[in-house]
Design an enzyme around this catalytic site. Structure first.
Site, short mmCIF file in Angstrom:
data_model
loop_
_atom_site.label_atom_id
_atom_site.label_comp_id
_atom_site.label_asym_id
_atom_site.label_seq_id
_atom_site.Cartn_x
_atom_site.Cartn_y
_atom_site.Cartn_z
N ASN A 11 37.15 44.02 40.04
CA ASN A 11 35.74 43.93 39.65
C ASN A 11 34.91 44.42 40.83
O ASN A 11 34.77 43.71 41.82
CB ASN A 11 35.40 42.48 39.29
CG ASN A 11 33.92 42.27 39.09
OD1 ASN A 11 33.16 43.23 38.89
ND2 ASN A 11 33.48 41.02 39.12
N LYS A 13 31.81 44.89 40.94
CA LYS A 13 30.43 44.35 40.93
C LYS A 13 29.42 45.48 41.15
O LYS A 13 29.68 46.60 40.72
CB LYS A 13 30.28 43.25 41.98
CG LYS A 13 31.41 42.23 41.92
CD LYS A 13 31.10 41.01 42.74
CE LYS A 13 32.35 40.17 42.85
NZ LYS A 13 32.07 38.81 43.25
N HIS A 96 31.22 36.35 33.55
CA HIS A 96 31.41 36.18 35.00
C HIS A 96 30.37 35.19 35.52
O HIS A 96 29.22 35.19 35.05
CB HIS A 96 31.28 37.53 35.70
CG HIS A 96 31.74 37.48 37.13
ND1 HIS A 96 30.97 36.92 38.13
CD2 HIS A 96 32.88 37.90 37.71
CE1 HIS A 96 31.64 37.00 39.28
NE2 HIS A 96 32.81 37.59 39.05
N GLU A 98 28.61 35.17 38.03
CA GLU A 98 27.38 35.79 38.55
C GLU A 98 26.43 36.15 37.40
O GLU A 98 25.22 36.10 37.55
CB GLU A 98 27.74 37.02 39.41
CG GLU A 98 28.34 36.58 40.74
CD GLU A 98 29.28 37.57 41.39
OE1 GLU A 98 29.33 38.74 40.98
OE2 GLU A 98 30.00 37.16 42.34
N GLU A 166 38.03 31.41 37.50
CA GLU A 166 37.39 31.75 38.76
C GLU A 166 36.51 30.60 39.23
O GLU A 166 35.35 30.48 38.78
CB GLU A 166 36.52 33.00 38.59
CG GLU A 166 37.29 34.23 38.15
CD GLU A 166 36.60 35.50 38.62
OE1 GLU A 166 37.26 36.28 39.30
OE2 GLU A 166 35.40 35.68 38.35
N GLY A 172 34.05 35.29 46.63
CA GLY A 172 33.39 35.94 47.76
C GLY A 172 33.25 35.06 48.99
O GLY A 172 32.53 35.41 49.92
N SER A 211 38.49 35.20 45.87
CA SER A 211 39.02 35.47 47.21
C SER A 211 40.51 35.78 47.24
O SER A 211 41.21 35.37 48.17
CB SER A 211 38.68 34.31 48.15
OG SER A 211 37.27 34.19 48.30
C1 PEP Z 1 35.06 38.19 41.32
O1 PEP Z 1 33.93 38.58 41.50
O2 PEP Z 1 35.50 38.13 40.15
C2 PEP Z 1 35.86 37.78 42.47
C3 PEP Z 1 36.95 37.12 42.25
O3 PEP Z 1 35.38 38.12 43.69
P1 PEP Z 1 36.14 37.96 45.13
O4 PEP Z 1 37.57 38.42 44.90
O5 PEP Z 1 35.39 38.84 46.04
O6 PEP Z 1 36.10 36.53 45.48
#
Ligand code: PEP
Length: 252
Positions: A11, A13, A96, A98, A166, A172, A211
């Site tokens: 992803n 983003k 997601h 976000e 998640e 992040g 992460s």
């Molecule tokens: C995500 O945005 O779905 C995600 C898992 O981000 P990150 O791997 O950067 O934590």
């Protein structure tokens, strides 16, 4: 039940420009043959058509990061699932955290988006996950169960839906849950899906996201019930993404 093929999805983003397509090119070149896992890249919508051309002839699939629930209409700035499919997407991410946080997307909105993805022939990656406060309050399992009940439509099947667990606090941040916490949540999600959708539910893939990096990927993929990963930051660099994909390959 046949073994699930793992999925590693990136992803991007709101990151990436034309120049970033070379990262996809490098993933394509560096993939083992056969890759042993399914691989998808979800760049910003501006790059989907180009990414679709770049991945041509490789097993890499392209996805969108969001879609609108409607087919068309007066929704300035939005994209229909059909438009993503037309641009070459096979997958779409919905729900997601976000989007849930920045755009106030409720479970009902996420459910409608998932249905829109299917209407356009896309496979939906539907995200769920608790906040730090919810985990600390001991509510993580209940929160995720509520999100599943509210945002997974009745039409879900193993072939059209992937769940991404998640934890919001792990996205992040460099923080990850313990293997035991991931295993507990994946088992909980799997049980709810099997309860509601029977064998199809049991066949749905459940990704972990938050992460995932080259140095923790093998440990995460070794956790029971982890059928792949949704990768944010570490999917932007081909070398990191490839290392994660390789960690997901089944043992020979
Ligand atoms: C995500 O945005 O779905 C995600 C898992 O981000 P990150 O791997 O950067 O934590």
């Amino acid at each position: 039940m046949t073994a699930k093929t793992r999925l590693v999805a990136g992803n991007w983003k709101m990151n990436g420009s034309k120049a970033s397509l070379m990262e996809i090119e490098a993933v394509k070149t560096g993939l083992a043959n056969p890759p042993g896992v399914e691989v998808a890249v979800c760049p910003p919508a501006t790059l989907i058509s180009r990414a679709h051309i770049v991945v041509g002839g490789s097993p890499i699939l392209v996805g969108g990061q969001d879609c609108h629930a409607e087919v068309s209409g007066a929704h300035t700035g939005d994209l229909a699932a059909e438009m993503l499919a037309d641009a070459g997407a096979t997958y779409v991410i919905v729900g997601h955290s976000e989007r849930r946080a920045d755009h106030g997307e409720t479970d009902a909105v996420v459910r409608a988006k998932a249905e829109a993805g299917w209407r356009a022939g896309l496979t939906v990656i539907l995200c769920v996950g608790e906040t730090r406060a919810q985990r600390e309050a001991g509510e993580a399992l209940a929160v995720v169960e509520g999100q599943l009940a509210g945002s997974v439509p009745d039409g879900a099947r193993a072939r059209n839906l992937v769940i991404a667990y998640e934890p919001v606090w792990a996205i992040g941040t460099g923080l990850t849950p313990t293997g035991a916490d991931i295993a507990e949540m994946h088992a909980h999600i799997g049980a709810r899906l099997a309860e509601r959708f029977g064998e199809d539910g049991a066949g749905m893939r459940i990704l972990y996201g938050g992460s995932v990096k080259p140095d923790n990927a093998a440990e995460i993929f070794a956790v029971a019930g982890v059928d792949g990963a949704l990768v944010g930051g570490a999917s932007l660099k081909a070398a990191d993404f490839l290392a994660i994909i390789n960690a997901a390959r089944p043992a020979e």
